[in-house]
Design an enzyme around this catalytic site. Structure first.
Site, PDB file in Angstrom:
ATOM      1  CG  ASP A  72      77.624  36.768  57.301  1.00 31.39           C
ATOM      2  OD1 ASP A  72      78.325  37.562  57.939  1.00 31.39           O
ATOM      3  OD2 ASP A  72      76.387  36.817  57.279  1.00 31.39           O
TER       4      ASP A  72
ATOM      5  CG  ASP B 252      65.339  38.319  53.915  1.00 35.40           C
ATOM      6  OD1 ASP B 252      65.930  38.398  55.026  1.00 35.40           O
ATOM      7  OD2 ASP B 252      65.931  37.965  52.873  1.00 35.40           O
TER       8      ASP B 252
ATOM      9  CG  HIS C 116      68.864  37.559  56.123  1.00 37.41           C
ATOM     10  ND1 HIS C 116      68.824  38.288  54.958  1.00 37.41           N
ATOM     11  CD2 HIS C 116      69.648  38.293  56.969  1.00 37.41           C
ATOM     12  CE1 HIS C 116      69.542  39.388  55.099  1.00 37.41           C
ATOM     13  NE2 HIS C 116      70.047  39.417  56.299  1.00 37.41           N
TER      14      HIS C 116
ATOM     15  CD  GLU D 215      69.236  36.267  51.672  1.00 36.68           C
ATOM     16  OE1 GLU D 215      68.388  36.583  52.526  1.00 36.68           O
ATOM     17  OE2 GLU D 215      69.894  37.103  51.039  1.00 36.68           O
TER      18      GLU D 215
HETATM   19  C1  F6R Z   1      75.831  40.172  58.979  1.00 32.02           C
HETATM   20  C2  F6R Z   1      74.710  39.263  58.818  1.00 32.02           C
HETATM   21  C3  F6R Z   1      73.361  39.722  58.415  1.00 32.02           C
HETATM   22  C4  F6R Z   1      72.916  40.985  59.139  1.00 32.02           C
HETATM   23  C5  F6R Z   1      71.500  41.393  58.697  1.00 32.02           C
HETATM   24  C6  F6R Z   1      71.077  42.711  59.317  1.00 32.02           C
HETATM   25  O1  F6R Z   1      77.008  39.490  59.358  1.00 32.02           O
HETATM   26  O2  F6R Z   1      74.922  38.110  58.994  1.00 32.02           O
HETATM   27  O3  F6R Z   1      72.437  38.697  58.662  1.00 32.02           O
HETATM   28  O4  F6R Z   1      72.925  40.758  60.513  1.00 32.02           O
HETATM   29  O5  F6R Z   1      71.458  41.498  57.304  1.00 32.02           O
HETATM   30  O6  F6R Z   1      71.914  43.720  58.853  1.00 32.02           O
HETATM   31  P1  F6R Z   1      71.841  45.195  59.478  1.00 32.02           P
HETATM   32  O7  F6R Z   1      72.310  45.069  60.888  1.00 32.02           O
HETATM   33  O8  F6R Z   1      72.805  46.002  58.643  1.00 32.02           O
HETATM   34  O9  F6R Z   1      70.439  45.640  59.367  1.00 32.02           O
END
Ligand code: F6R
Length: 262
Positions: free
Chosen positions: A67, A136, A138, A143
């Site tokens: 992303d 959450d 994701h 989301e």
């Molecule tokens: C990042 C992504 C997100 C993160 C997730 C966890 O490229 O796609 O899904 O993997 O938000 O983020 P952290 O590792 O910062 O807790």
């Protein structure tokens, strides 16, 4: 799903890096799907160390990130382009032309997303996809409520994610509200998926993703439908799993019978 529980963040990161390294040794021109965020930092550090000290070769590797924020360019210090460069790309011998992320400044978003998907296919699909998980549940920026068949597209971020991301920006107003993200359907096409989770704040999401029902409410739960997922967890993230003792037993048995690295 194979669940590997490590005693520390460092051990978890090393185990994930070891798996990626063995993929690169077996197939030097592997296509890697990469994630940003805090969780994979230890894995990237370990891969960079392996490159420097053990000659792990990235010269033929192609990467596709999950992303990118929409509305900020690659030079923005909070862009995922910037993050990847700082935390992995500049530390290994990857050809910058082989590094791909969604275009956060795309004018024609649909066209740009379609091209992103096409270039993954043209390169033979993703061999190993690295994922973090949001509180959450994701994966990427899919989301709660995202279709489990979704493809790369523009997503509006939910408030919880916006406030989680705010720690990286000076003010809340600067935090992007949109991202271009691979869909759940895109992710599920990878041949092998690595899910990484660390820390107690992820324990509920991890439990629901691994042992809960498959639901759009926890998009990581779609990983249960994939034939080859390895979840690398530290003890805090694994704490709420009902079958954690069984998962540990499975790993002990694999160790005992020489199947640990398979
Ligand atoms: C990042 C992504 C997100 C993160 C997730 C966890 O490229 O796609 O899904 O993997 O938000 O983020 P952290 O590792 O910062 O807790």
């Amino acid at each position: 799903m194979r669940v590997r529980i490590s005693n520390s963040y460092f051990d978890m990161s090393s185990a994930a890096a070891k798996l990626i390294a063995s993929q690169l040794r077996n197939k030097p021109d592997s296509v890697l799907g990469l994630a940003t965020g805090s969780t994979p930092l230890g894995t990237y550090r370990e891969l960079a160390r392996m490159h420097k000290e053990e000659g792990l070769d990235f010269s033929l590797v192609r990467t596709f990130n999950l992303d990118e924020y929409y509305g900020i360019g690659p030079d923005h210090p909070q862009s995922y382009h910037y993050f990847m460069n700082e935390n992995l790309i500049k530390h290994v011998n990857i050809d910058p032309r082989n590094v791909h992320l969604p275009d956060g400044l795309a004018k024609n978003i649909e066209e740009s997303c379609r091209r992103y998907e096409d270039s993954i296919k043209e390169r033979g699909g993703i061999d190993v996809q690295l994922l973090g998980i949001g509180r959450d549940g994701h994966i990427a920026f899919n989301e709660p409520g995202s279709s489990l068949g979704s493809r790369t597209r523009l997503k509006t971020l939910i408030q919880e994610t916006v406030s989680d991301n705010a720690r990286f920006f000076k003010t809340l107003d600067e935090v992007p509200r949109f991202a271009i993200t691979m869909g759940v359907g895109t992710i599920l096409e990878a041949r092998h998926i690595i899910l990484l989770a660390s820390g107690g704040e992820k324990a509920d999401a991890v439990k629901l993703a691994i042992e809960g029902p498959v639901t759009t409410e926890i998009t990581a739960s779609a990983l249960q439908l994939h034939p080859k997922v390895t979840a690398f967890l530290d003890v805090a993230a694994a704490d709420k799993l009902k079958r954690k003792d069984y998962y540990k037993y499975v790993e002990e048995m694999r160790q005992k019978f020489g199947q640990a690295d398979v």
